[in-house]
Design a protein around this motif. Structure first.
Motif, PDB file in Angstrom:
ATOM      1  N   GLY A 145       0.821  -1.210   0.000  1.00 44.73           N
ATOM      2  CA  GLY A 145       0.000   0.000   0.000  1.00 44.73           C
ATOM      3  C   GLY A 145       0.852   1.255   0.000  1.00 44.73           C
ATOM      4  O   GLY A 145       0.564   2.221  -0.729  1.00 44.73           O
ATOM      5  N   LYS A 146       1.918   1.256   0.798  1.00 42.92           N
ATOM      6  CA  LYS A 146       2.838   2.400   0.806  1.00 42.92           C
ATOM      7  C   LYS A 146       3.533   2.540  -0.544  1.00 42.92           C
ATOM      8  O   LYS A 146       3.755   3.664  -1.034  1.00 42.92           O
ATOM      9  N   ALA A 147       3.881   1.410  -1.140  1.00 45.79           N
ATOM     10  CA  ALA A 147       4.558   1.440  -2.440  1.00 45.79           C
ATOM     11  C   ALA A 147       3.647   2.031  -3.519  1.00 45.79           C
ATOM     12  O   ALA A 147       4.101   2.823  -4.356  1.00 45.79           O
ATOM     13  N   ILE A 148       2.387   1.640  -3.520  1.00 44.68           N
ATOM     14  CA  ILE A 148       1.446   2.174  -4.509  1.00 44.68           C
ATOM     15  C   ILE A 148       1.303   3.685  -4.338  1.00 44.68           C
ATOM     16  O   ILE A 148       1.255   4.438  -5.318  1.00 44.68           O
ATOM     17  N   THR A 149       1.257   4.127  -3.089  1.00 46.61           N
ATOM     18  CA  THR A 149       1.189   5.571  -2.828  1.00 46.61           C
ATOM     19  C   THR A 149       2.419   6.271  -3.383  1.00 46.61           C
ATOM     20  O   THR A 149       2.312   7.354  -3.984  1.00 46.61           O
ATOM     21  N   GLN A 150       3.587   5.669  -3.202  1.00 47.45           N
ATOM     22  CA  GLN A 150       4.814   6.269  -3.733  1.00 47.45           C
ATOM     23  C   GLN A 150       4.798   6.309  -5.259  1.00 47.45           C
ATOM     24  O   GLN A 150       5.231   7.293  -5.877  1.00 47.45           O
ATOM     25  N   LEU A 151       4.292   5.253  -5.873  1.00 46.74           N
ATOM     26  CA  LEU A 151       4.204   5.238  -7.337  1.00 46.74           C
ATOM     27  C   LEU A 151       3.331   6.387  -7.838  1.00 46.74           C
ATOM     28  O   LEU A 151       3.636   7.024  -8.844  1.00 46.74           O
ATOM     29  N   LYS A 152       2.247   6.632  -7.117  1.00 45.52           N
ATOM     30  CA  LYS A 152       1.318   7.683  -7.531  1.00 45.52           C
ATOM     31  C   LYS A 152       1.956   9.072  -7.466  1.00 45.52           C
ATOM     32  O   LYS A 152       1.544   9.981  -8.201  1.00 45.52           O
ATOM     33  N   THR A 153       2.926   9.224  -6.596  1.00 44.81           N
ATOM     34  CA  THR A 153       3.564  10.539  -6.439  1.00 44.81           C
ATOM     35  C   THR A 153       4.908  10.624  -7.155  1.00 44.81           C
ATOM     36  O   THR A 153       5.613  11.621  -7.030  1.00 44.81           O
ATOM     37  N   THR A 154       5.250   9.584  -7.910  1.00 39.22           N
ATOM     38  CA  THR A 154       6.513   9.586  -8.650  1.00 39.22           C
ATOM     39  C   THR A 154       6.332  10.270 -10.000  1.00 39.22           C
ATOM     40  O   THR A 154       5.491   9.861 -10.801  1.00 39.22           O
ATOM     41  N   ASN A 155       7.098  11.296 -10.235  1.00 35.92           N
ATOM     42  CA  ASN A 155       7.041  12.027 -11.503  1.00 35.92           C
ATOM     43  C   ASN A 155       7.777  11.231 -12.578  1.00 35.92           C
ATOM     44  O   ASN A 155       8.942  10.847 -12.396  1.00 35.92           O
ATOM     45  N   GLU A 156       7.117  10.985 -13.687  1.00 35.35           N
ATOM     46  CA  GLU A 156       7.732  10.188 -14.757  1.00 35.35           C
ATOM     47  C   GLU A 156       9.011  10.817 -15.293  1.00 35.35           C
ATOM     48  O   GLU A 156       9.867  10.115 -15.836  1.00 35.35           O
ATOM     49  N   THR A 157       9.171  12.117 -15.136  1.00 37.09           N
ATOM     50  CA  THR A 157      10.390  12.772 -15.641  1.00 37.09           C
ATOM     51  C   THR A 157      11.609  12.420 -14.795  1.00 37.09           C
ATOM     52  O   THR A 157      12.737  12.687 -15.204  1.00 37.09           O
ATOM     53  N   THR A 158      11.388  11.812 -13.605  1.00 34.70           N
ATOM     54  CA  THR A 158      12.511  11.457 -12.729  1.00 34.70           C
ATOM     55  C   THR A 158      12.947  10.008 -12.892  1.00 34.70           C
ATOM     56  O   THR A 158      13.912   9.575 -12.243  1.00 34.70           O
ATOM     57  N   LEU A 159      12.282   9.246 -13.744  1.00 36.14           N
ATOM     58  CA  LEU A 159      12.497   7.799 -13.785  1.00 36.14           C
ATOM     59  C   LEU A 159      13.915   7.399 -14.188  1.00 36.14           C
ATOM     60  O   LEU A 159      14.404   6.336 -13.789  1.00 36.14           O
ATOM     61  N   THR A 160      14.582   8.212 -14.974  1.00 34.46           N
ATOM     62  CA  THR A 160      15.944   7.860 -15.395  1.00 34.46           C
ATOM     63  C   THR A 160      17.008   8.499 -14.510  1.00 34.46           C
ATOM     64  O   THR A 160      18.207   8.355 -14.789  1.00 34.46           O
ATOM     65  N   GLU A 161      16.596   9.160 -13.453  1.00 31.89           N
ATOM     66  CA  GLU A 161      17.573   9.746 -12.541  1.00 31.89           C
ATOM     67  C   GLU A 161      18.340   8.649 -11.802  1.00 31.89           C
ATOM     68  O   GLU A 161      17.785   7.612 -11.452  1.00 31.89           O
ATOM     69  N   VAL A 162      19.616   8.900 -11.575  1.00 35.12           N
ATOM     70  CA  VAL A 162      20.476   7.911 -10.929  1.00 35.12           C
ATOM     71  C   VAL A 162      20.205   7.879  -9.425  1.00 35.12           C
ATOM     72  O   VAL A 162      20.019   8.910  -8.781  1.00 35.12           O
ATOM     73  N   ARG A 163      20.172   6.655  -8.881  1.00 34.57           N
ATOM     74  CA  ARG A 163      20.029   6.447  -7.453  1.00 34.57           C
ATOM     75  C   ARG A 163      21.100   5.459  -6.993  1.00 34.57           C
ATOM     76  O   ARG A 163      21.426   4.500  -7.697  1.00 34.57           O
ATOM     77  N   GLY A 164      21.655   5.685  -5.811  1.00 37.64           N
ATOM     78  CA  GLY A 164      22.664   4.790  -5.263  1.00 37.64           C
ATOM     79  C   GLY A 164      22.027   3.701  -4.414  1.00 37.64           C
ATOM     80  O   GLY A 164      21.043   3.929  -3.720  1.00 37.64           O
ATOM     81  N   VAL A 165      22.629   2.504  -4.473  1.00 40.93           N
ATOM     82  CA  VAL A 165      22.095   1.345  -3.746  1.00 40.93           C
ATOM     83  C   VAL A 165      23.134   0.830  -2.758  1.00 40.93           C
ATOM     84  O   VAL A 165      24.274   0.540  -3.129  1.00 40.93           O
ATOM     85  N   GLY A 166      22.728   0.713  -1.491  1.00 38.92           N
ATOM     86  CA  GLY A 166      23.580   0.105  -0.487  1.00 38.92           C
ATOM     87  C   GLY A 166      24.725   0.993  -0.034  1.00 38.92           C
ATOM     88  O   GLY A 166      24.842   2.157  -0.427  1.00 38.92           O
ATOM     89  N   ARG A 167      25.582   0.401   0.816  1.00 42.38           N
ATOM     90  CA  ARG A 167      26.705   1.161   1.360  1.00 42.38           C
ATOM     91  C   ARG A 167      27.676   1.607   0.265  1.00 42.38           C
ATOM     92  O   ARG A 167      28.303   2.662   0.372  1.00 42.38           O
ATOM     93  N   LYS A 168      27.783   0.792  -0.784  1.00 38.71           N
ATOM     94  CA  LYS A 168      28.700   1.129  -1.869  1.00 38.71           C
ATOM     95  C   LYS A 168      28.071   2.076  -2.887  1.00 38.71           C
ATOM     96  O   LYS A 168      28.741   2.494  -3.834  1.00 38.71           O
ATOM     97  N   GLN A 169      26.795   2.392  -2.682  1.00 39.77           N
ATOM     98  CA  GLN A 169      26.068   3.285  -3.587  1.00 39.77           C
ATOM     99  C   GLN A 169      26.203   2.851  -5.048  1.00 39.77           C
ATOM    100  O   GLN A 169      26.546   3.631  -5.944  1.00 39.77           O
ATOM    101  N   ILE A 170      25.927   1.585  -5.276  1.00 36.65           N
ATOM    102  CA  ILE A 170      25.941   1.029  -6.631  1.00 36.65           C
ATOM    103  C   ILE A 170      24.905   1.778  -7.459  1.00 36.65           C
ATOM    104  O   ILE A 170      23.757   1.927  -7.052  1.00 36.65           O
ATOM    105  N   PRO A 171      25.289   2.276  -8.627  1.00 34.58           N
ATOM    106  CA  PRO A 171      24.354   3.110  -9.395  1.00 34.58           C
ATOM    107  C   PRO A 171      23.198   2.328 -10.017  1.00 34.58           C
ATOM    108  O   PRO A 171      23.397   1.264 -10.592  1.00 34.58           O
TER     109      PRO A 171
END
Length: 208
Positions: A145-171
């Motif tokens: 339910g929280k995930a669906i709410t986040q999807l609804k507020t996610t701007n499609e123009t941000t979808l290709t923006e880089v995000r880091g994952v984990g302690r190593k911030q894997i792109p």
């Protein structure tokens, strides 16, 4: 041979109910109860979710339906059994909740909090005495339910923006993380379905 009961919903009311699997294939029964056997993605778009993210929403909601149907009559006594040293049903339920939480957190550009890291380390262990499958399913439903709410507020123009994952911030990217959450959840649902069937049948074979 024991009858098998499967959870389905009526298309008209959306109410779930159990039906004997033998009766389920009856055309008369299907017409009488107007049974909706379609998958979530076949029922149209999820309101408010951007078009490019509809598959993510569909997959996560389908995961809930599959888990609920599979574990409808599942004995919680079998929740932590690890057949052939494989992951237990309880682990899969905890991991479903955790992976959606963690990957959606990364998609927001945030790092994991201590509570999230502690939850990851505790996967596969009963969170409290008397824990039932229903408790873990409820947590998963809340997280979706929280995930669906986040999807609804996610701007499609941000979808290709880089995000880091984990302690190593894997792109990765916003869309990469959201889609990985969906496909990873589906992977564990499949494993859960097989494991629950395996431990249930074994329990029956030894008369438990």
């Amino acid at each position: 041979m024991a009858k098998i009961f499967i959870k389905f919903r009526t298309a008209s009311t959306g109410v779930y109910f159990d039906m004997n699997s033998d009766d389920l294939n009856s055309t008369e029964i299907q017409k009488r109860y107007n049974i909706d056997k379609s998958e979530v993605w076949q029922r149209g778009p999820i309101e408010g979710v951007p078009g490019l993210l509809q598959p993510v929403a569909h997959a996560l909601l389908q995961s809930i339906e599959d888990v609920e149907a599979c574990l409808n009559n599942f004995s919680s006594d079998l929740l932590w059994i690890k057949p052939l040293d494989m992951a237990s049903v309880g682990f899969h339920l905890q991991h479903l909740t955790g992976v959606v939480d963690r990957l959606f957190t990364y998609a927001r550009g945030e790092r994991l909090l201590d509570d999230q890291l502690n939850a990851l380390a505790s996967e596969g262990k009963p969170p409290f005495d008397g824990c039932l499958a229903q408790h873990l399913i409820a947590k998963f439903k809340t997280q979706v339910g929280k995930a669906i709410t986040q999807l609804k507020t996610t701007n499609e123009t941000t979808l290709t923006e880089v995000r880091g994952v984990g302690r190593k911030q894997i792109p990765s990217t916003v869309i990469g993380l959201l889609f990985h959450a969906a496909e990873h959840a589906q992977r564990h649902v499949g494993q859960l379905l097989v494991t629950s069937k395996l431990v249930s049948e074994y329990s029956k074979s030894i008369g438990q």
